[in-house]
Design an enzyme around this catalytic site. Structure first.
Site, PDB file in Angstrom:
ATOM      1  N   ASP A 171     -28.783 -67.283 -74.769  1.00  0.00           N
ATOM      2  CA  ASP A 171     -28.287 -68.020 -73.612  1.00  0.00           C
ATOM      3  C   ASP A 171     -26.930 -68.658 -73.897  1.00  0.00           C
ATOM      4  O   ASP A 171     -26.558 -68.891 -75.049  1.00  0.00           O
ATOM      5  CB  ASP A 171     -29.261 -69.154 -73.238  1.00  0.00           C
ATOM      6  CG  ASP A 171     -30.458 -68.629 -72.487  1.00  0.00           C
ATOM      7  OD1 ASP A 171     -30.375 -67.537 -71.916  1.00  0.00           O
ATOM      8  OD2 ASP A 171     -31.489 -69.333 -72.470  1.00  0.00           O
ATOM      9  N   GLU A 206     -31.934-100.789 -59.447  1.00  0.00           N
ATOM     10  CA  GLU A 206     -30.691-101.048 -60.171  1.00  0.00           C
ATOM     11  C   GLU A 206     -30.766-100.620 -61.637  1.00  0.00           C
ATOM     12  O   GLU A 206     -29.765-100.263 -62.230  1.00  0.00           O
ATOM     13  CB  GLU A 206     -30.347-102.550 -60.086  1.00  0.00           C
ATOM     14  CG  GLU A 206     -29.019-102.933 -60.703  1.00  0.00           C
ATOM     15  CD  GLU A 206     -27.841-102.285 -60.001  1.00  0.00           C
ATOM     16  OE1 GLU A 206     -26.774-102.156 -60.628  1.00  0.00           O
ATOM     17  OE2 GLU A 206     -27.983-101.906 -58.817  1.00  0.00           O
ATOM     18  N   PRO A 236     -28.111 -92.864 -66.618  1.00  0.00           N
ATOM     19  CA  PRO A 236     -26.708 -92.440 -66.673  1.00  0.00           C
ATOM     20  C   PRO A 236     -25.955 -93.008 -67.870  1.00  0.00           C
ATOM     21  O   PRO A 236     -24.884 -92.529 -68.205  1.00  0.00           O
ATOM     22  CB  PRO A 236     -26.120 -92.962 -65.353  1.00  0.00           C
ATOM     23  CG  PRO A 236     -27.049 -94.035 -64.907  1.00  0.00           C
ATOM     24  CD  PRO A 236     -28.403 -93.637 -65.399  1.00  0.00           C
ATOM     25  N   ARG A 295     -38.674 -73.704 -71.728  1.00  0.00           N
ATOM     26  CA  ARG A 295     -38.313 -72.287 -71.866  1.00  0.00           C
ATOM     27  C   ARG A 295     -38.010 -71.907 -73.305  1.00  0.00           C
ATOM     28  O   ARG A 295     -37.965 -70.726 -73.643  1.00  0.00           O
ATOM     29  CB  ARG A 295     -37.136 -71.946 -70.959  1.00  0.00           C
ATOM     30  CG  ARG A 295     -35.847 -72.630 -71.326  1.00  0.00           C
ATOM     31  CD  ARG A 295     -34.784 -72.465 -70.241  1.00  0.00           C
ATOM     32  NE  ARG A 295     -34.575 -71.071 -69.888  1.00  0.00           N
ATOM     33  CZ  ARG A 295     -33.833 -70.232 -70.586  1.00  0.00           C
ATOM     34  NH1 ARG A 295     -33.227 -70.660 -71.680  1.00  0.00           N
ATOM     35  NH2 ARG A 295     -33.692 -68.981 -70.200  1.00  0.00           N
TER      36      ARG A 295
END
Length: 246
Positions: free
Chosen positions: A168, A115, A88, A153
């Site tokens: 896209d 953690e 993150p 892809r």
């Protein structure tokens, strides 16, 4: 492309790697996937991969040794794979990053739990840290699946229509235009006349305008870096003016 995933839960990838685009990429010889349990590389009788953090604190921290040894084992001789830490704290994942990674021959994803990682993994092992959004998941596995799918892809020959990836959302810097299919009139809801006109120049112009409008409505932040013509910028100014009048 070779894609290896280091995880404590390799079974999570069984369905992902054997379905949809991932399966097609394998069948076409465009990609090879492997999920490896890095616990197998842990030293000692009990194969421990985590320990308490120095200095105290909540949670457990992944030890560096299993990850360093696993990556060393997965590398081909003399190659330099992209080693991606799912975290993150990492760089926000974008289509531009997917296109960059699609040019590589070998990707290794590190998926942690607990953690966090020993900081020496960040400093001396990985080449990239990637986050798929500003939220926290139980582990890095779901994020690795997202990134791998987005990258695979884009490999030449994977999609049935080579133009699909190019058109896209985000590939052009804006959101994609609306799509319609048969019937032309569904319960009184009709397809825009221009799309059934056969005039491809007008269709392309309509699609570009609707892409611009959708981006302006939903993700105006993307317009700050989009490659726009002067006429398109005038359209945006007009829409902004009309919005203020409502």
């Amino acid at each position: 492309m070779k894609i290896d995933v280091l995880t404590l839960f390799p079974e999570m990838f069984e369905g992902v790697f054997s379905s949809s685009i991932m399966k097609k990429a394998t069948e076409k010889g465009k990609a090879a996937f492997r999920a490896v349990n890095f616990r197998d590389y842990a030293e000692g009788k009990h194969k421990v991969v985590d320990d308490y953090p120095y200095g105290g604190g909540a949670g457990m921290v992944l030890k560096p040794q299993p990850l360093f040894d696993a990556v060393a084992d997965l590398k081909r001789s003399a190659e330099q794979p992209r080693i991606i830490l799912m975290c993150p704290q990492g760089e926000r994942f974008t289509q531009t990053k997917a296109e960059e990674l699609a040019g590589e021959d070998h990707l290794i994803f590190l998926c942690g739990h607990y953690e966090g990682y020993d900081e020496r993994v960040r400093e001396h092992l990985v080449t990239d840290e990637i986050s798929i959004g500003d939220y926290v998941l139980t582990g890095g596995e779901l994020g690795a699946m997202v990134v791998a799918d987005s990258v695979v892809r884009l490999l030449p020959g994977v999609l049935g229509n080579e133009d699909s990836a190019v058109k896209d959302s985000f590939s052009s810097g804006m959101l994609e235009h609306p799509h319609y299919t048969r019937p032309a009139d569904f319960r009184g809801m009709k397809v825009p006349d221009v799309l059934v006109s056969g005039n491809h120049k007008h269709i392309d112009e309509w699609r570009r305008t609707e892409s611009l409008r959708r981006t302006w409505e939903r993700r105006p932040d993307l317009l700050n870096t989009a490659d726009l013509t002067e006429k398109e910028r005038e359209k945006i100014n007009q829409w902004n003016h009309e919005k203020k009048l409502i």
